[in-house]
Write a protein that holds these residues in place. Structure first.
Motif, PDB file in Angstrom:
ATOM      1  N   TYR A 424      41.827  41.799  29.197  1.00 10.83           N
ATOM      2  CA  TYR A 424      43.090  41.048  29.243  1.00 10.83           C
ATOM      3  C   TYR A 424      44.133  41.705  28.340  1.00 10.83           C
ATOM      4  CZ  TYR A 424      41.324  36.917  31.785  1.00 10.83           C
ATOM      5  OH  TYR A 424      40.828  36.059  32.741  1.00 10.83           O
ATOM      6  N   CYS A 472      47.038  34.696  32.839  1.00 15.35           N
ATOM      7  CA  CYS A 472      47.155  36.141  33.041  1.00 15.35           C
ATOM      8  C   CYS A 472      48.086  36.448  34.214  1.00 15.35           C
ATOM      9  CB  CYS A 472      45.777  36.741  33.293  1.00 15.35           C
ATOM     10  SG  CYS A 472      45.768  38.538  33.514  1.00 15.35           S
ATOM     11  N   LEU A 480      42.969  39.052  36.327  1.00 17.28           N
ATOM     12  CA  LEU A 480      42.345  40.124  35.539  1.00 17.28           C
ATOM     13  C   LEU A 480      42.002  41.332  36.405  1.00 17.28           C
ATOM     14  CD1 LEU A 480      41.235  41.004  32.784  1.00 17.28           C
ATOM     15  CD2 LEU A 480      39.042  39.992  33.442  1.00 17.28           C
TER      16      LEU A 480
END
Length: 499
Positions: A424, A472, A480
């Protein structure tokens, strides 16, 4: 009752419960920093009592009724509704556990922690084996109580990152492992960088002062936090205006304390950046451990092991350690701190071999929980796989299976988040530098404002509103994608090792 009044009742109740939890956390912090050895047993009971009180208050039937009544209201804001929804999820989970179970878990973790401390002093896993075995049995019960679809370890991983499973993690590691192996094999055939100057004598007090200055330069707010010493570095918070980090110092290893400070500083900046007006509520808490680790790993590696950071901070290091670094250039220092070499200690590992340290721990935990191996098998499995994965022989338990504090805390399901956090972090950093091509020039000049502004805008303010993958995607435009880490690592180490 009107929605506003009902929501205030909920908020007040949650904050009072938080008060009890954080009072317990203060005792835990003290336990790992300043507690006299003879206070161990009583401290364990004190923490267990507070844990039990917080659990009883939260799982009271009136709490559940309040949450359900609030969810029937149609005039809550999005943030208020999300707080209540997440609290109800937490409530339903917490009501699965009896107060006796909560107390037993607290007492066992306390016993296990002090057994781990003693075992490290004696450099022998034997003294830790039985307390750990008792704790693992209880963690298996916890997994059964929480419930799972495929693997009991899924239930424990979900506690650290919602939705994380063995299947997901196995795939991440299966994709990552061969690509890392290719990079490592390429580097192995190149001339090794010289890092010997990092292993001279570095005075403990001078290291401490240097670490504090680095934290200040990262903009860790010492009016809202402090640093202390502990057996294993950690970050703990009691609210966003009281966030504490710890470090440890090895006088023969400059990197031990330095990257401990930077790593924990990354955690602490996240905690200090969480919304204070959501204290005690889900939106005042971190998104997940994977996101938390992304913040520590971003600062530790993407920033703290990068050339721009040291173009500004290496002159500071020279003022503290002129004898050791006086003839060393910034570029030589940068190459040295990024030396890739298999080693024993996870927290001191380079960015590439680090993931193999995590994989070994993940595999051990997974098998302990499903019963494939027993507690007594840990040292042998550990030593065998360190030689298999990293080609290093483990000389003793302290530098082997006793090096991490996590198991003594009962933190099973945590380790995978370190690798996920690194992935990340690389993706977030790619987004930051992609949006702002001046970031690294600013960092080289000692200006972290653009970097921090991005994090304060895209990561810090949301608390638990989003899952790891949702956050994210919101921040970077995609979920991811480990390609960002591989691209980052390949470019960085190709330059360092002239591959």
């Amino acid at each position: 009752m009107k929605s506003a009044a009902l929501y205030n009742e909920y908020k007040t109740k949650m904050q009072k419960i938080a008060d009890v939890k954080y009072a317990s956390a203060v005792l835990q912090w003290d336990q790992e920093t300043y507690l006299p050895p003879k206070g161990n047993s009583i401290r364990g009971k004190q923490i267990a009592t507070l844990s039990e009180i917080a659990h009883q208050q939260f799982t009271d039937e009136k709490t559940g009724a309040l949450l359900k009544e609030l969810l029937d209201k149609n005039d809550l804001s999005d943030a208020e509704k999300k707080n209540v929804e997440l609290s109800l999820v937490d409530y339903n989970k917490a009501t699965k556990f009896t107060s006796d179970f909560v107390r037993q878990m607290s007492e066992l973790t306390n016993k296990s922690f002090h057994a781990w401390i003693q075992a490290r002093k004696e450099n022998s896993f034997a003294g830790f084996q039985q307390p750990l075995d008792d704790l693992i049995k209880l963690k298996k019960q916890e997994a059964d109580i929480l419930g799972y679809e495929k693997h009991p370890y899924d239930a424990l991983m979900n506690e650290y990152d919602k939705g994380l499973t063995v299947a997901i993690t196995d795939k991440v590691f299966a994709d990552l492992k061969p690509q890392l192996s290719v990079l490592l094999n390429t580097i192995k055939n190149k001339t090794q960088v010289d890092s010997s100057f990092l292993h001279q004598h570095f005075d403990k007090d001078q290291q401490w002062k240097f670490g504090v200055e680095i934290l200040k330069r990262m903009e860790f707010d010492f009016e809202a936090g402090r640093q202390d010493m502990s057996e294993h570095p950690f970050t703990i918070n009691f609210n966003n205006a009281d966030v504490r980090v710890t470090t440890r110092i090895d006088e023969t290893d400059f990197g031990n304390m330095t990257w401990s400070c930077i790593h924990e500083g990354g955690h602490a900046l996240y905690e200090q950046g969480l919304p204070g007006d959501e204290y005690g509520l889900p939106l005042g808490e971190y998104a997940s451990l994977s996101i938390h680790e992304s913040q520590s790993r971003l600062w530790e590696n993407n920033v703290g092991r990068a050339l721009p950071f040291w173009q500004h901070n290496f002159p500071l290091a020279k003022t503290f350690f002129s004898k050791q670094f006086g003839k060393i250039t910034t570029e030589e220092f940068y190459r040295a701190i990024n030396k890739v070499q298999p080693s024993l200690i996870r927290t001191e590992a380079d960015e590439l071999t680090y993931h193999f340290h995590v994989m070994i721990r993940y595999e051990i935990e997974k098998m302990l929980i499903d019963g494939t191996i027993a507690t007594k098998d840990i040292p042998a499995y550990w030593n065998e796989h360190y030689e298999q994965y990293l080609g290093v022989k483990v000389p003793d338990d302290k530098r082997g299976c006793l090096q991490d504090v996590h198991w003594s805390h009962g933190s099973f399901g945590y380790f995978a988040t370190y690798s996920l956090g690194s992935l990340y972090a690389a993706q977030l950093y790619a987004a930051i530098t992609g949006e702002n091509d001046s970031v690294e020039k600013e960092i080289a000049a000692g200006n972290n404002s653009t970097l921090l502004h991005w994090l304060k805008k895209n990561i810090y303010p949301y608390g638990r509103y989003y899952t790891s993958e949702e956050l994210c995607k919101k921040a970077t435009g995609e979920t991811l994608n480990s390609t960002h880490f591989i691209n980052y690592a390949t470019k960085k180490y190709s330059d360092i090792y002239n591959t």
